[in-house]
Design an enzyme around this catalytic site. Structure first.
Site, PDB file in Angstrom:
ATOM      1  N   HIS A  55     176.150   5.301  62.863  1.00  0.00           N
ATOM      2  CA  HIS A  55     177.016   6.433  62.696  1.00  0.00           C
ATOM      3  C   HIS A  55     176.366   7.646  62.027  1.00  0.00           C
ATOM      4  O   HIS A  55     175.051   7.134  61.749  1.00  0.00           O
ATOM      5  CB  HIS A  55     178.172   5.850  61.647  1.00  0.00           C
ATOM      6  CG  HIS A  55     177.895   5.276  60.534  1.00  0.00           C
ATOM      7  ND1 HIS A  55     177.060   4.244  60.067  1.00  0.00           N
ATOM      8  CD2 HIS A  55     178.004   5.718  59.098  1.00  0.00           C
ATOM      9  CE1 HIS A  55     177.088   3.939  59.140  1.00  0.00           C
ATOM     10  NE2 HIS A  55     177.385   4.945  58.228  1.00  0.00           N
ATOM     11  N   HIS A  57     175.994   9.097  58.842  1.00  0.00           N
ATOM     12  CA  HIS A  57     176.079   9.156  57.348  1.00  0.00           C
ATOM     13  C   HIS A  57     174.253   9.210  57.224  1.00  0.00           C
ATOM     14  O   HIS A  57     173.457   8.503  57.833  1.00  0.00           O
ATOM     15  CB  HIS A  57     176.538   7.967  56.729  1.00  0.00           C
ATOM     16  CG  HIS A  57     178.095   7.975  56.461  1.00  0.00           C
ATOM     17  ND1 HIS A  57     178.814   6.992  56.232  1.00  0.00           N
ATOM     18  CD2 HIS A  57     178.978   9.142  56.453  1.00  0.00           C
ATOM     19  CE1 HIS A  57     180.128   7.292  56.163  1.00  0.00           C
ATOM     20  NE2 HIS A  57     180.159   8.629  56.256  1.00  0.00           N
ATOM     21  N   ASP A  59     172.230   8.039  54.968  1.00  0.00           N
ATOM     22  CA  ASP A  59     171.820   6.771  54.648  1.00  0.00           C
ATOM     23  C   ASP A  59     171.249   5.906  56.234  1.00  0.00           C
ATOM     24  O   ASP A  59     170.837   4.808  56.062  1.00  0.00           O
ATOM     25  CB  ASP A  59     172.254   6.095  53.679  1.00  0.00           C
ATOM     26  CG  ASP A  59     173.429   5.628  53.865  1.00  0.00           C
ATOM     27  OD1 ASP A  59     174.279   6.209  54.554  1.00  0.00           O
ATOM     28  OD2 ASP A  59     174.061   4.251  53.598  1.00  0.00           O
ATOM     29  N   HIS A  60     171.701   6.511  57.118  1.00  0.00           N
ATOM     30  CA  HIS A  60     171.497   5.813  58.409  1.00  0.00           C
ATOM     31  C   HIS A  60     170.720   6.647  59.404  1.00  0.00           C
ATOM     32  O   HIS A  60     170.303   6.389  60.335  1.00  0.00           O
ATOM     33  CB  HIS A  60     173.048   5.299  59.111  1.00  0.00           C
ATOM     34  CG  HIS A  60     173.621   4.330  58.212  1.00  0.00           C
ATOM     35  ND1 HIS A  60     173.708   3.033  58.373  1.00  0.00           N
ATOM     36  CD2 HIS A  60     174.154   4.483  57.019  1.00  0.00           C
ATOM     37  CE1 HIS A  60     174.095   2.341  57.354  1.00  0.00           C
ATOM     38  NE2 HIS A  60     174.563   3.228  56.540  1.00  0.00           N
ATOM     39  N   HIS A 113     185.242   3.372  59.257  1.00  0.00           N
ATOM     40  CA  HIS A 113     184.444   3.884  58.279  1.00  0.00           C
ATOM     41  C   HIS A 113     183.903   5.238  58.680  1.00  0.00           C
ATOM     42  O   HIS A 113     184.153   5.914  57.769  1.00  0.00           O
ATOM     43  CB  HIS A 113     182.809   2.720  58.215  1.00  0.00           C
ATOM     44  CG  HIS A 113     182.009   3.433  57.328  1.00  0.00           C
ATOM     45  ND1 HIS A 113     182.142   3.204  55.914  1.00  0.00           N
ATOM     46  CD2 HIS A 113     180.714   4.082  57.488  1.00  0.00           C
ATOM     47  CE1 HIS A 113     181.074   3.914  55.441  1.00  0.00           C
ATOM     48  NE2 HIS A 113     180.331   4.184  56.378  1.00  0.00           N
ATOM     49  N   ASP A 132     177.878  -0.099  58.801  1.00  0.00           N
ATOM     50  CA  ASP A 132     178.654   0.030  57.856  1.00  0.00           C
ATOM     51  C   ASP A 132     180.053  -0.561  58.220  1.00  0.00           C
ATOM     52  O   ASP A 132     181.064  -0.156  57.311  1.00  0.00           O
ATOM     53  CB  ASP A 132     178.505   1.229  57.125  1.00  0.00           C
ATOM     54  CG  ASP A 132     177.450   1.758  56.252  1.00  0.00           C
ATOM     55  OD1 ASP A 132     176.581   0.649  56.292  1.00  0.00           O
ATOM     56  OD2 ASP A 132     177.195   2.608  55.769  1.00  0.00           O
ATOM     57  N   HIS A 170     173.679  -2.654  54.933  1.00  0.00           N
ATOM     58  CA  HIS A 170     173.207  -2.694  53.775  1.00  0.00           C
ATOM     59  C   HIS A 170     173.343  -4.046  53.302  1.00  0.00           C
ATOM     60  O   HIS A 170     174.050  -5.141  53.582  1.00  0.00           O
ATOM     61  CB  HIS A 170     174.599  -2.134  52.918  1.00  0.00           C
ATOM     62  CG  HIS A 170     174.659  -0.467  53.099  1.00  0.00           C
ATOM     63  ND1 HIS A 170     173.927   0.341  52.209  1.00  0.00           N
ATOM     64  CD2 HIS A 170     175.029   0.241  54.048  1.00  0.00           C
ATOM     65  CE1 HIS A 170     174.260   1.519  52.532  1.00  0.00           C
ATOM     66  NE2 HIS A 170     174.985   1.582  53.620  1.00  0.00           N
TER      67      HIS A 170
HETATM   68 FE    FE Z   1     175.600   3.246  54.533  1.00  0.00          FE
HETATM   69 ZN    ZN Z   2     178.148   4.661  56.036  1.00  0.00          ZN
END
Ligand code: FE
Ligand code: ZN
Length: 254
Positions: A55, A57, A59-60, A113, A132, A170
Site C-alpha cells: 500500500h 503509506h 513507511d512501506h 486500511h 498493514d 510491523h
Molecule cells: Fe505501516
Molecule cells: Zn499503513
C-alpha cells in the site's frame, strides 16, 4: 526456490527481501527505508529486479525511489494507487498472477486500511505478505475504507490454507497480545503463545512469520464468532461483523 530475509526498518517495520534462486531474481516487499534495505541488498546480491508495495503509506514505500534509481528496479503496486505509489511501473489487478523469476504470486485485494491495499500470495511456497492488514494477533487500523471492508479482507486471508506463513508489515505483536488477552482471556493457546512471544522480544527477534492456522486460534480479530469473546464484550447476540467493529474501536483507544 524462494529465499526470504527479514529486514527490520524504522521503528517497527519489516521489509522482506526475496530471492528466486533458480533465476537469480531479487525482489523486495515494502522497502520502508533505503539505507536499511540497501545495506543488505548491496552486500548480498547487488541487484534488485522488483519492488512490491502492499500500500501507499510512507513507511512501506519510503525506499522506492532511491532503490529504483540505484538498481533500475521495476515497482509494482495496485492499479488504483498508481498516483500514490512513488515510481510505480507495473499496475497490478485483483487476482493477477505475476512472476518473480520462476516463483509466482497472486494479488489479493484487501481494502480497509487503505483503499488500494493488496497482499501478495505465493501459493506454491505457502507464503503471504499482508502489509498493514493482518498482523500477528492484530489487524491494521481502518484509515480509508470501512470496518466492513476490513472485515471482508481479513476473511479472505483467514480462508487461505492454514499452513500459509504470514509475513506482515510491523512488529506489533506484544501490544496486540495484550489486547487479545484482555478480551479472550480464557484462550489457552493464546496464553501458551504469550511465553513464546516474550522470549522472542527478550532476544530482540522477530515474531514473524506466523501461520494462518495459529492466527485463527489466537488473533481475536479472526475470532469474532467465538461465544466467549462476544460474552466478554457483553454483545452475545451481535453478528460477527458487529463484534469486529467493536473490537476495532476498542483497539483504537487501547
Ligand atoms: Fe505501516
Ligand atoms: Zn499503513
Amino acid at each position: 526456490m524462494l529465499n526470504i530475509e527479514i529486514i527490520p526498518c524504522l521503528n517497527d517495520n519489516y521489509s522482506y527481501l526475496l530471492y528466486d534462486r533458480d533465476t537469480n531474481t531479487v525482489a523486495i516487499v515494502d522497502p520502508s527505508d533505503f539505507k536499511a534495505c540497501d545495506q543488505i541488498i548491496s552486500k548480498k546480491y547487488n541487484k534488485l529486479d522488483y519492488i512490491l508495495n502492499t500500500h501507499h503509506h510512507f513507511d512501506h514505500v519510503g525506499g522506492n525511489e532511491k532503490l529504483k534509481e540505484k538498481y533500475k528496479s521495476k515497482i509494482l503496486g495496485y492499479e488504483i494507487d498508481k498516483n500514490r505509489i512513488p515510481g510505480i511501473d507495473i499496475c497490478l489487478k485483483e487476482k493477477q498472477n505475476f512472476k518473480i523469476g520462476n516463483t509466482s504470486f497472486e494479488v489479493i485485494f484487501i481494502p480497509g486500511h487503505t483503499k488500494g491495499h493488496i497482499a501478495f500470495h505465493f501459493k506454491n511456497e505457502k507464503i503471504v505478505f499482508t502489509g498493514d492488514t493482518l498482523f500477528s494477533l492484530g489487524c491494521g487500523k481502518v484509515f480509508e475504507g470501512t470496518n466492513k471492508q476490513m472485515f471482508n479482507s481479513l476473511n479472505k486471508l483467514k480462508n487461505l490454507p492454514i499452513d500459509t506463513k504470514i509475513y506482515c508489515g510491523h512488529e506489533y505483536t506484544k501490544k496486540n497480545l495484550e489486547f487479545c488477552l484482555e478480551y479472550d482471556s480464557n484462550n489457552e493457546l493464546l496464553k501458551k503463545k504469550s511465553n513464546w512471544i516474550y522470549s522472542k522480544m527478550e532476544s530482540s527477534l522477530p515474531t514473524v512469520p506466523i501461520s494462518i492456522g495459529e492466527e485463527k486460534n489466537t488473533n481475536i480479530f479472526l475470532r469474532c464468532n467465538e461465544p466467549s469473546i462476544k460474552n466478554a464484550l457483553r454483545l452475545d447476540n451481535a453478528s460477527e461483523q458487529e463484534i469486529f467493529s467493536k473490537l476495532r474501536d476498542l483497539k483504537d483507544s487501547f
